[in-house]
Motif scaffolding. Structure first.
Motif, mmCIF file in Angstrom:
data_model
loop_
_atom_site.group_PDB
_atom_site.id
_atom_site.type_symbol
_atom_site.label_atom_id
_atom_site.label_comp_id
_atom_site.label_asym_id
_atom_site.label_seq_id
_atom_site.Cartn_x
_atom_site.Cartn_y
_atom_site.Cartn_z
ATOM 1 N N PHE A 1 -8.586 -2.544 -4.371
ATOM 2 C CA PHE A 1 -8.337 -1.828 -4.850
ATOM 3 C C PHE A 1 -8.945 -0.667 -5.056
ATOM 4 N N ALA A 2 -9.826 -0.122 -4.295
ATOM 5 C CA ALA A 2 -9.799 1.607 -3.688
ATOM 6 C C ALA A 2 -9.112 2.466 -3.862
ATOM 7 N N MET A 3 -8.050 1.818 -3.539
ATOM 8 C CA MET A 3 -7.679 2.573 -2.151
ATOM 9 C C MET A 3 -5.741 1.943 -3.289
ATOM 10 N N VAL A 4 -5.683 0.942 -4.012
ATOM 11 C CA VAL A 4 -4.491 1.267 -5.533
ATOM 12 C C VAL A 4 -5.045 1.777 -6.639
ATOM 13 N N ALA A 5 -6.414 2.145 -6.651
ATOM 14 C CA ALA A 5 -6.747 3.255 -7.358
ATOM 15 C C ALA A 5 -6.636 5.053 -7.000
ATOM 16 N N ASN A 6 -6.678 5.119 -5.640
ATOM 17 C CA ASN A 6 -6.739 5.770 -5.288
ATOM 18 C C ASN A 6 -5.680 6.937 -5.850
ATOM 19 N N ARG A 7 -4.850 6.034 -5.551
ATOM 20 C CA ARG A 7 -2.918 6.136 -5.734
ATOM 21 C C ARG A 7 -2.086 6.855 -6.480
ATOM 22 N N ALA A 8 -3.103 5.877 -7.604
ATOM 23 C CA ALA A 8 -2.881 6.490 -9.375
ATOM 24 C C ALA A 8 -3.823 6.979 -10.128
ATOM 25 N N LEU A 9 -5.038 7.563 -9.439
ATOM 26 C CA LEU A 9 -5.782 9.556 -9.565
ATOM 27 C C LEU A 9 -5.757 10.150 -8.742
ATOM 28 N N ALA A 10 -5.762 9.922 -7.587
ATOM 29 C CA ALA A 10 -5.727 11.123 -6.828
ATOM 30 C C ALA A 10 -5.090 10.880 -5.547
ATOM 31 N N PRO A 11 -3.981 10.842 -5.136
ATOM 32 C CA PRO A 11 -3.555 10.420 -4.065
ATOM 33 C C PRO A 11 -4.086 11.090 -2.877
ATOM 34 N N TYR B 1 -7.749 -0.564 7.169
ATOM 35 C CA TYR B 1 -6.618 -0.971 7.934
ATOM 36 C C TYR B 1 -6.482 -2.388 8.291
ATOM 37 N N ARG B 2 -8.037 -2.499 7.744
ATOM 38 C CA ARG B 2 -7.833 -4.158 8.270
ATOM 39 C C ARG B 2 -7.652 -4.710 6.364
ATOM 40 N N ALA B 3 -7.969 -3.772 5.544
ATOM 41 C CA ALA B 3 -7.858 -4.811 4.568
ATOM 42 C C ALA B 3 -6.158 -4.504 3.804
ATOM 43 N N MET B 4 -5.341 -3.560 4.620
ATOM 44 C CA MET B 4 -3.947 -3.114 4.438
ATOM 45 C C MET B 4 -3.295 -4.405 5.104
ATOM 46 N N ASP B 5 -3.989 -5.063 6.773
ATOM 47 C CA ASP B 5 -3.072 -5.998 7.298
ATOM 48 C C ASP B 5 -3.510 -7.174 6.403
ATOM 49 N N PHE B 6 -4.301 -7.410 5.664
ATOM 50 C CA PHE B 6 -4.793 -8.922 5.113
ATOM 51 C C PHE B 6 -3.386 -8.471 3.487
ATOM 52 N N LEU B 7 -3.441 -7.144 2.900
ATOM 53 C CA LEU B 7 -2.134 -7.340 1.851
ATOM 54 C C LEU B 7 -0.996 -7.866 2.660
ATOM 55 N N LEU B 8 -0.897 -7.228 4.104
ATOM 56 C CA LEU B 8 0.317 -8.099 3.954
ATOM 57 C C LEU B 8 0.448 -9.065 4.401
ATOM 58 N N GLU B 9 -0.759 -9.540 5.182
ATOM 59 C CA GLU B 9 -0.641 -11.067 5.428
ATOM 60 C C GLU B 9 0.232 -11.637 3.893
ATOM 61 N N ALA B 10 -0.696 -11.586 3.263
ATOM 62 C CA ALA B 10 -0.788 -12.334 1.759
ATOM 63 C C ALA B 10 0.365 -12.031 0.819
ATOM 64 N N THR C 1 4.132 9.904 -9.237
ATOM 65 C CA THR C 1 2.671 9.388 -10.003
ATOM 66 C C THR C 1 1.700 9.876 -8.496
ATOM 67 N N VAL C 2 3.090 8.295 -7.939
ATOM 68 C CA VAL C 2 1.259 7.482 -6.812
ATOM 69 C C VAL C 2 1.491 7.848 -5.404
ATOM 70 N N ASP C 3 2.861 9.050 -5.944
ATOM 71 C CA ASP C 3 3.109 9.336 -4.048
ATOM 72 C C ASP C 3 3.195 9.067 -2.499
ATOM 73 N N VAL C 4 4.331 8.000 -2.848
ATOM 74 C CA VAL C 4 4.466 6.960 -1.914
ATOM 75 C C VAL C 4 4.785 7.934 -0.638
ATOM 76 N N ARG D 1 1.758 -1.267 8.432
ATOM 77 C CA ARG D 1 1.224 -0.134 8.055
ATOM 78 C C ARG D 1 2.529 0.412 6.556
ATOM 79 N N ILE D 2 3.271 0.778 6.850
ATOM 80 C CA ILE D 2 4.886 1.384 5.979
ATOM 81 C C ILE D 2 4.439 0.285 5.012
ATOM 82 N N ARG D 3 4.589 -1.499 5.623
ATOM 83 C CA ARG D 3 5.125 -2.164 4.398
ATOM 84 C C ARG D 3 3.993 -2.054 3.529
ATOM 85 N N SER D 4 2.496 -2.121 4.242
ATOM 86 C CA SER D 4 1.311 -2.464 3.517
ATOM 87 C C SER D 4 1.120 -0.603 2.157
ATOM 88 N N HIS D 5 1.422 0.195 2.765
ATOM 89 C CA HIS D 5 1.497 1.243 1.724
ATOM 90 C C HIS D 5 1.861 1.301 0.826
#
Length: 552
Positions: A121-131, A159-168, A455-458, A468-472
């Protein structure tokens, strides 16, 4: 200046005094400025208030030392503040959309010691508020914003959270899709799909990986990139994303997109695509499993092309309420090659095309006169440049005498296409006007692409590993998902909402009994926004932290 005591008739009195020099004798003597009264009857609370009032003018470290030396407890001390409005609003949406529950359920069998759901959630909120970068999120969480149950993070945890996001990723996207469909009663029979690109600030490309050279949608052809695909509902909500190597062509991704959407077991899907995906193979794929397509057709495919045959067919245009004129044409009869086309003409756009072409032809005539061509002479350098010109060359032809002249037949063919576009569909039952309006809604995907980049500055991306790219990209997709839901529910842009809640912060105060976290009072507009999004407002006192007593 000092406080002294004097004794009179056996009673002690406290006085505020300072020394002055006697003008006659030159010796110092005490001058009383204020008498506090009898020592045994002093108003101690008044004295404490006086000390505090004076201490306000001391540096903070001296104030703290004075407090320690005197054993005094101040009413409160300001410790700082954290931004609350944006993260609180997004956290409420995160929970309301079921993303938190989905992640927690998927995490049950993993037994992580780190709060993976909160980190995501922290990483998603960061993309929406202050990438910012993942490393910068450490400071952002610790010093800038308040995130419930996440006082601090370390980059390796992210980074560990990003790994889980990609797995799921597959399960998360599927469950979020169905939650949204049920929560907002989304119409998921029509799915819009398109691709864009995102570049990397690197030299060269990966020999075997995602970062490759290819056709750039960002006008950065010399930079390695990835291709990003987004599936969007007719309400403009992105429900799935894909990432491919940067050299992947649009026509090579349709099979994967169709297979993944079929995995969600939707009753019936009409996929809307732009002209870049149009091929006979892709059209066959899109008709699989009883599904259908609406796809754009290229107008300039040669006189033998099927769209050209459809354009040559006669028939009367009928006018739609918005001014568009449409004509339905079927090519191929009852054969296996039968195709249904809708030719659309925009009168206003046709007039603009005509005026633009006339302006080009007028300039072209002047340039031809300036060449002073003579029959049989070789072309000059200026003539060669004019023939090769991207705009003017398309209207030129060369005579047998090697002279350049305006091609009247080409001008007539171009005039016949003014203001027109052609779409085709495999669905014989959808009304022609529904096909047209469905295709025009592809702008929803274009808007999501703009938000993805601005807006989210991909982009630009600084990740190196493919995972990491896919998770980002998945993080950016989740941020876009919440942004579009918020915009649909309120009718406001995300920038307006973000600016409205930005002043909401939480101040931290140290007291004799612990820390008090007090939220800035909300304005009526801010209250209305939380209500519109069905998100609980932050309480006036976010939390009160009492010191723990040490037991013997």
């Amino acid at each position: 200046m000092y406080v002294r005591t004097v004794t009179s008739k056996g009673i002690q009195y406290a006085q505020l005094a300072h020394n002055v020099r006697d003008p006659k004798t030159g010796q110092p003597r005490a001058q009383v400025l204020y008498t506090f009264g009898r020592v045994d009857q002093l108003d101690l609370d008044a004295l404490r208030r006086l000390v505090r009032s004076i201490a306000r003018f001391l540096p903070p470290d001296e104030q703290a030392q004075l407090q320690k030396d005197l054993g005094m407890e101040w009413p409160f001390r300001y410790l700082g503040s954290l931004k609350l409005g944006g993260t609180w609003l997004l956290d409420g949406l995160w929970r309301r959309l079921g993303i938190q529950k989905t992640l927690q359920r998927l995490l049950e069998a993993c037994h992580y010691q780190t709060p993976i759901e909160r980190l995501l959630f922290a990483m998603v909120a960061n993309r929406a508020l202050a990438p910012s970068s993942k490393l910068a999120i450490e400071k952002w969480v610790a010093q800038d914003v308040y995130i419930d149950q996440l006082p601090a993070v370390e980059v390796h945890q992210l980074y560990r959270a990003m790994d889980f996001l990609l797995e799921a990723a597959e399960a998360i996207q599927r469950e979020v899709f169905w939650t949204l469909a049920n929560l907002f009663n989304l119409e998921v029979d029509v799915i819009f799909f398109d691709t864009t690109t995102a570049y990397f600030e690197i030299e060269g490309e990966d020999a075997d990986g995602l970062r490759r050279w290819g056709h750039s949608a960002d006008d950065h052809p010399k930079m390695a990139q990835v291709v990003i695909g987004l599936a969007v509902t007719r309400d403009g909500i992105p429900v799935r994303c894909w990432v491919w190597p940067g050299n992947t062509g649009d026509q090579n991704v349709v099979a994967e997109v169709k297979r993944d959407l079929n995995g969600w077991k939707l009753n019936r899907v009409v996929v809307v695509l732009d002209t870049g995906f149009n091929s006979e193979a892709n059209r066959r794929i899109l008709q699989g499993a009883g599904d259908h397509y609406i796809i754009g057709e290229k107008l300039r495919v040669g006189p033998q092309g099927v769209p050209a045959e459809a354009l040559r067919r006669g028939g009367k245009y009928r006018r739609l309420p918005d001014g568009l004129e449409i004509k339905e044409v079927v090519v191929g009869g009852d054969s296996a090659a039968r195709r249904r086309f809708v030719i659309v003409r925009n009168p206003e756009e046709a007039e603009r095309d005509r005026q633009k072409r006339e302006s080009i032809l007028a300039e072209l005539r002047q340039r031809l006169e300036a060449l002073k061509q003579k029959q049989g002479e070789a072309h000059t350098k200026a003539a060669c440049e004019l023939r090769a010109h991207e705009t003017f060359g398309r209207y030129l032809r060369q005579t047998r005498g090697a002279r350049l002249v305006i091609d009247a037949a080409k001008v007539r063919r171009e005039a016949a296409l003014d203001g027109k576009f052609v779409i085709s569909s495999s669905d014989d039952f959808l009304p022609a006007e529904d096909l047209v309006y469905g295709y025009k809604q592809l702008w929803q995907v274009e808007r999501v692409h703009r938000d993805l980049k601005h807006t989210v500055d991909v982009r630009p991306m600084y990740h190196r590993l493919d995972d990491r790219i896919r998770s980002h990209v998945l993080l950016c997709w989740l941020a876009l998902l919440m942004i579009r839901v918020a915009e649909n529910e309120t009718g406001q842009t995300w920038r307006q909402m973000r600016d409205l809640v930005a002043p909401i912060d939480v101040g931290r105060h140290a007291t004799a009994h612990g820390e008090v976290w007090q939220v800035r009072p909300l304005t009526e507009e801010q209250k209305a926004l939380f209500q519109a999004l069905k998100v609980d407002r932050p309480p006036h006192y976010l939390k009160i932290v009492t010191p723990t007593r040490k037991t013997a």
